[in-house]
Design a protein around this motif. Structure first.
Motif, mmCIF file in Angstrom:
data_model
loop_
_atom_site.group_PDB
_atom_site.id
_atom_site.type_symbol
_atom_site.label_atom_id
_atom_site.label_comp_id
_atom_site.label_asym_id
_atom_site.label_seq_id
_atom_site.Cartn_x
_atom_site.Cartn_y
_atom_site.Cartn_z
ATOM 1 N N LYS A 20 0.724 7.001 -7.792
ATOM 2 C CA LYS A 20 1.276 8.142 -7.046
ATOM 3 C C LYS A 20 2.338 7.691 -6.061
ATOM 4 N N ILE A 21 2.429 6.414 -5.844
ATOM 5 C CA ILE A 21 3.381 5.912 -4.853
ATOM 6 C C ILE A 21 4.503 5.169 -5.582
ATOM 7 N N ASP A 22 5.688 5.311 -5.084
ATOM 8 C CA ASP A 22 6.845 4.648 -5.680
ATOM 9 C C ASP A 22 6.693 3.124 -5.539
ATOM 10 N N GLU A 23 6.950 2.430 -6.621
ATOM 11 C CA GLU A 23 6.799 0.969 -6.596
ATOM 12 C C GLU A 23 7.728 0.317 -5.583
ATOM 13 N N ILE A 26 5.965 0.259 -2.308
ATOM 14 C CA ILE A 26 4.895 -0.753 -2.337
ATOM 15 C C ILE A 26 5.486 -2.137 -2.150
ATOM 16 N N GLU A 27 6.572 -2.364 -2.865
ATOM 17 C CA GLU A 27 7.190 -3.682 -2.808
ATOM 18 C C GLU A 27 7.644 -4.004 -1.389
ATOM 19 N N LYS A 28 8.203 -2.987 -0.715
ATOM 20 C CA LYS A 28 8.687 -3.189 0.642
ATOM 21 C C LYS A 28 7.525 -3.562 1.577
ATOM 22 N N GLU A 29 6.426 -2.807 1.436
ATOM 23 C CA GLU A 29 5.252 -3.074 2.264
ATOM 24 C C GLU A 29 4.720 -4.493 2.029
ATOM 25 N N TYR A 33 4.297 -7.762 4.657
ATOM 26 C CA TYR A 33 3.074 -8.510 4.957
ATOM 27 C C TYR A 33 3.219 -9.987 4.623
ATOM 28 N N LEU A 34 3.828 -10.219 3.455
ATOM 29 C CA LEU A 34 3.876 -11.593 2.964
ATOM 30 C C LEU A 34 4.909 -12.426 3.688
ATOM 31 N N ASN A 35 6.121 -11.895 3.780
ATOM 32 C CA ASN A 35 7.225 -12.736 4.226
ATOM 33 C C ASN A 35 7.519 -12.616 5.705
ATOM 34 N N LEU A 36 7.134 -11.493 6.320
ATOM 35 C CA LEU A 36 7.365 -11.363 7.751
ATOM 36 C C LEU A 36 6.134 -11.848 8.523
ATOM 37 N N TYR A 37 4.936 -11.340 8.089
ATOM 38 C CA TYR A 37 3.714 -11.700 8.820
ATOM 39 C C TYR A 37 3.004 -12.892 8.212
ATOM 40 N N ARG A 38 3.450 -13.256 7.018
ATOM 41 C CA ARG A 38 2.964 -14.456 6.362
ATOM 42 C C ARG A 38 1.432 -14.505 6.250
ATOM 43 N N VAL A 39 0.852 -13.399 5.816
ATOM 44 C CA VAL A 39 -0.581 -13.437 5.528
ATOM 45 C C VAL A 39 -0.752 -13.840 4.063
ATOM 46 N N SER A 40 -2.004 -14.109 3.664
ATOM 47 C CA SER A 40 -2.222 -14.540 2.284
ATOM 48 C C SER A 40 -1.993 -13.369 1.333
ATOM 49 N N LEU A 41 -1.713 -13.674 0.098
ATOM 50 C CA LEU A 41 -1.423 -12.655 -0.899
ATOM 51 C C LEU A 41 -2.601 -11.683 -1.010
ATOM 52 N N GLU A 42 -3.805 -12.260 -0.988
ATOM 53 C CA GLU A 42 -4.993 -11.428 -1.148
ATOM 54 C C GLU A 42 -5.101 -10.399 -0.018
ATOM 55 N N THR A 43 -4.954 -10.910 1.220
ATOM 56 C CA THR A 43 -5.031 -10.028 2.387
ATOM 57 C C THR A 43 -3.915 -8.987 2.337
ATOM 58 N N ALA A 44 -2.721 -9.435 1.980
ATOM 59 C CA ALA A 44 -1.573 -8.536 1.941
ATOM 60 C C ALA A 44 -1.835 -7.381 0.983
ATOM 61 N N LYS A 45 -2.362 -7.700 -0.209
ATOM 62 C CA LYS A 45 -2.585 -6.653 -1.202
ATOM 63 C C LYS A 45 -3.631 -5.653 -0.722
ATOM 64 N N ARG A 46 -4.708 -6.177 -0.160
ATOM 65 C CA ARG A 46 -5.767 -5.288 0.328
ATOM 66 C C ARG A 46 -5.233 -4.370 1.432
ATOM 67 N N VAL A 48 -2.110 -3.445 2.007
ATOM 68 C CA VAL A 48 -1.154 -2.452 1.515
ATOM 69 C C VAL A 48 -1.905 -1.282 0.876
ATOM 70 N N VAL A 49 -2.919 -1.608 0.069
ATOM 71 C CA VAL A 49 -3.672 -0.550 -0.599
ATOM 72 C C VAL A 49 -4.348 0.351 0.431
ATOM 73 N N ARG A 50 -4.962 -0.294 1.449
ATOM 74 C CA ARG A 50 -5.662 0.479 2.467
ATOM 75 C C ARG A 50 -4.678 1.370 3.214
ATOM 76 N N LYS A 51 -3.521 0.799 3.557
ATOM 77 C CA LYS A 51 -2.521 1.519 4.337
ATOM 78 C C LYS A 51 -2.004 2.736 3.580
ATOM 79 N N LEU A 52 -1.901 2.570 2.250
ATOM 80 C CA LEU A 52 -1.348 3.654 1.450
ATOM 81 C C LEU A 52 -2.439 4.584 0.918
ATOM 82 N N GLY A 53 -3.650 4.412 1.453
ATOM 83 C CA GLY A 53 -4.698 5.389 1.163
ATOM 84 C C GLY A 53 -5.536 5.110 -0.067
ATOM 85 N N GLY A 54 -5.563 3.878 -0.532
ATOM 86 C CA GLY A 54 -6.368 3.574 -1.732
ATOM 87 C C GLY A 54 -7.603 2.758 -1.398
ATOM 88 N N ASP A 55 -8.376 2.410 -2.434
ATOM 89 C CA ASP A 55 -9.593 1.612 -2.256
ATOM 90 C C ASP A 55 -9.296 0.162 -2.617
#
Lengths: 442, 298
Positions: A20-23, A26-29, A33-46, A48-55
């Motif tokens: 439902k969300i434009d890719e 998602i890519e921007k978000e 997380y990854l390149n500005l805040y430099r968190v791990s890929l796993e954390t970043a993905k979780r 982003v999903v939470r922020k955009l209203g998913g599980d």
């Protein structure tokens, strides 16, 4: 991380969010997380999903693995499995009764015990194939175990998406016929024939009141096993019996045959030869013992490849018999230690190894030195280690035959030795037969 | 379960042909040497004749180099200050001697592509000929198991661990064999079978002689066969001299040369013939000269 590498993760997040969300968003978000805040890929993905209203639990963020690759330390893992068994159980949690499931699952490479901590959420069915995401593993009895908690998800798959090797597929629930030598930790519904060598009844206090258990030794031509009958079948030593519905569980590190009220016990006319013949210890390889997890009264051959620390002249606490180190007992503090002799020898047959523990009498006999002499020698040398040196000189590199009970724990196999002999087996006849065999084939 | 690394029984001929090392990843992960027959070795148990021993280090920082020979070749053993127990024992041994070694595998790559293997001992102990013979037999058995596994693997288009386990090989061996197939490609099993046959014959000298005497004497007309007959006679003489040296060695320091010369006259041997025999025995490593003018059996 470059855009190209992000692409698969972006599309996965899109899938979780129901596309439902434009890719691009998602890519921007994700990029932030990854390149500005430099968190791990796993954390970043979780995140982003939470922020955009998913599980976030719907992300396939665990790594897909085969059961054989599991180490027992995975925090999050994905598996494609076939459910072999499903058992229900009620547990108490915070004063409430909770229904859970447990059993076995398998894939092409192996099987694993699982617990699903919510019977409502995980409606697993026997014989069905599931894609499991975000499960975790723990080590239990030195085997990895799979746990499905609230983080985990299951997705049913077509039945034919998993072909298990022969012999590993959903058990048919038929009884397993076994001989004593074949009994392994964890076996269920075993049918076995043997002769009762000894039996003794004793009373146990259980939460459901006192209970009588009849324990002893049973044997057939292949070997011996300890048993416990949890019901009075009127067993006497010398009885030849067939047991149906027995199971094998380890007790103090040795696999033991158990049978209760629901088992069937019949007398049989099968002849097993004399007790003397049956009671003789059978020669087993160390590798075999490793795979069954221990045995009662067996013979093992190998070479002494190490004498462990704590061998030789030792001192024990007069109250608890524990080892006294620097005049101190772990429990009783400063004590007047009593001298003793023992050997902890590593016996290796080229395929596997076990630690053999030899007591004072056997040590005296093998090394040819008495406790009194060792004490005198240690005093003269002002060093108790002279005895250990003597043991090393006498035993290292030598072939040995040891007899005793073998137990297993997280440090491997251990034998409490009842008889030991340093002897070089005869080589000529076997060398000659090997040679003629080889020359026959050349 | 933390299981102890098993001590493999392997001949020098197989061990020294290895040039594949699998390095453990992470801290404390064990490394292995994979032999051409698929033994994945971290620890070994060997028994052989210690033939040479030198301290190439210093008194304070010793580094002992030892050669240990078995019926198929020589193991190179080096022991320094980080193997205090083995180093202390080695430094007290006078070669030649039968010794048993429990040790860890080591590799050395002087340049890209070449790998030399050696042994770093954990335990060293003096043993006797009976134990050496038993080790040779055990090692023959163990080598034959690997040859069988390798032969099965060669019959498969793509050998896999599971298929090999199904044929009754242990999982550890199956894993090693698959790795060895990938790395060593076409392993010459004939060479290893011959190695085992030689080692078995080594244990059965009388078996070897039986075969020679079975040869019909009157048929021995061509020069080659006559030569073989000569050899047989020489073997007899060697046996006799060997027995004599053992008898004359009364105090364990070796048999005095003069006495040997006197005694062999009775066997119809002069000094030159005796020298020929003893030289041959020295070459074969069956006797040695502990001090000038004395001969001793190994």
């Amino acid at each position: 991380m470059e855009k190209l590498e992000l692409a698969p993760h972006v599309s996965e997040i899109a899938r979780v969010l129901g596309n439902k969300i434009d890719e691009k968003d998602i890519e921007k978000e994700l990029d932030t997380y990854l390149n500005l805040y430099r968190v791990s890929l796993e954390t970043a993905k979780r995140s982003v999903v939470r922020k955009l209203g998913g599980d976030p639990n719907a992300l396939a963020m665990g790594v897909r693995k085969l059961i054989a690759e599991l180490s027992g330390t995975e925090m999050s893992v994905d598996l494609l499995v076939k459910v072999l068994t499903v058992n229900h159980k009620d547990i108490e949690q915070n004063g409430e009764t909770k229904k859970i499931l447990y059993g076995l699952m398998a894939d092409e490479g192996g099987s694993i015990a699982y617990t699903a901590w919510d019977a409502e959420r995980f409606q697993l069915e026997r014989g069905k194939v599931y894609l499991i995401r975000n499960a975790y593993t723990k080590e239990w009895n030195s085997q990895p175990q799979l746990s499905l908690s609230t983080r985990a998800t299951i997705e049913p798959q077509p039945d034919d998406s998993m072909k298990l090797p022969e012999g590993m597929d959903v058990p048919s629930y038929g009884p397993t016929n076994a001989t004593m030598v074949e009994l392994k930790e964890g076996m269920n519904n075993v049918t076995i024939t043997g002769k009762v060598i000894s039996v003794e009844g004793r009373k146990l206090e259980t939460p459901n009141g006192p209970k009588q258990v009849f324990s002893g030794i049973m044997a057939d031509a292949s070997g011996k096993v300890q048993f416990s009958a949890w019901h009075d079948f009127g067993l006497k030593s010398g009885d030849a019996i067939i047991i149906r519905g027995a199971y094998v569980r380890s007790w103090r590190g040795i696999p033991q045959l158990n049978f209760g009220e629901r088992a069937g016990v019949e007398r049989t006319k099968t002849s097993f030869g004399s007790d003397q013949e049956l009671s003789k210890p059978k020669l087993r390889s160390i590798g075999e013992l490793e795979s069954i997890g221990g045995a009662v009264d067996v013979l093992v051959r190998g070479v002494v490849v190490d004498i462990k620390k704590g061998s030789g002249l030792i001192f024990r606490c007069p109250q608890c018999k524990r080892l006294v180190q620097k005049g101190l007992c772990r429990i009783h503090g400063k004590v007047d230690g009593q001298p003793d002799l023992r050997i902890k020898a590593v016996v290796d047959d080229g395929m596997a190894a076990l630690t053999a523990v030899l007591n004072k009498d056997i040590t005296e006999m093998l090394v040819g030195i008495t406790l009194a002499e060792s004490l005198r020698e240690a005093k003269e040398a002002m060093n108790p280690e002279v005895v250990e040196e003597k043991i090393k000189d006498r035993m290292l590199g030598k072939p040995i035959e040891v007899r005793g009970n073998v137990t297993s724990d997280e440090y491997g196999l251990m034998m409490i030795v009842t008889e030991a002999e340093l002897k070089v087996p005869e080589v000529r006849s076997e060398a000659a037969s090997l040679l003629s065999e080889l020359e026959g084939t050349q | 379960m933390i299981s102890r690394e098993v001590a493999w029984r392997v001949f020098a001929g197989e061990y020294n042909s290895s040039n594949l090392e699998i390095k453990g990843e992470g801290e404390r992960a064990p490394s292995y040497i994979v032999t051409p027959l698929g033994a994945m070795i971290n620890r070994v148990f060997l028994v052989g004749v210690l033939t040479d021993l030198d301290n190439i280090g210093t008194g304070e920082e010793p580094l002992w180099r030892a050669r240990l020979s078995d019926p198929t070749g020589t193991f190179y053993v080096s022991s320094g200050q980080y193997q205090p127990e083995a180093t202390a024992t080695l430094s007290k041994i006078e070669p030649p001697a039968f010794i048993a070694v429990v040790g860890k595998t080591r590799t050395y790559s002087p340049e890209e592509g070449t790998v030399y293997v050696s042994i770093r001992p954990e335990k060293v102990t003096i043993v006797d000929a009976g134990i050496r013979d038993y080790w040779v037999l055990e090692t023959c058995r163990s080598t034959l198991k690997r040859i069988a596994a390798m032969a099965d693997a060669k019959d498969m288009a793509v050998p896999t661990v599971d298929e090999l386990v199904k044929l009754g090989h242990t999982r550890v061996l199956a894993e090693g064999v698959v790795k060895a197939c990938e790395h060593y490609k076409d392993v010459d099993l004939g060479r290893y079978r011959a190695m085992v046959v030689d080692a078995l014959r080594y244990l059965l000298p009388e078996y070897r002689r039986d075969q020679e005497t079975e040869m019909p004497r009157e048929m021995a007309t061509n020069p080659e066969e006559l030569e073989e007959e000569e050899e047989a006679k020489e073997v007899d003489r060697e046996e006799q001299v060997l027995a004599l040296i053992a008898v004359l060695d009364k105090n364990g320091k070796g048999a005095p040369w003069d006495q040997i010369v006197d005694e062999v006259k009775r066997l119809g041997l002069d000094k030159t013939a005796l020298e020929e025999v003893t030289n041959s025995l020295l070459d074969k490593g069956m006797i040695y000269e502990p001090v000038l003018g004395r001969m001793k059996r190994i």
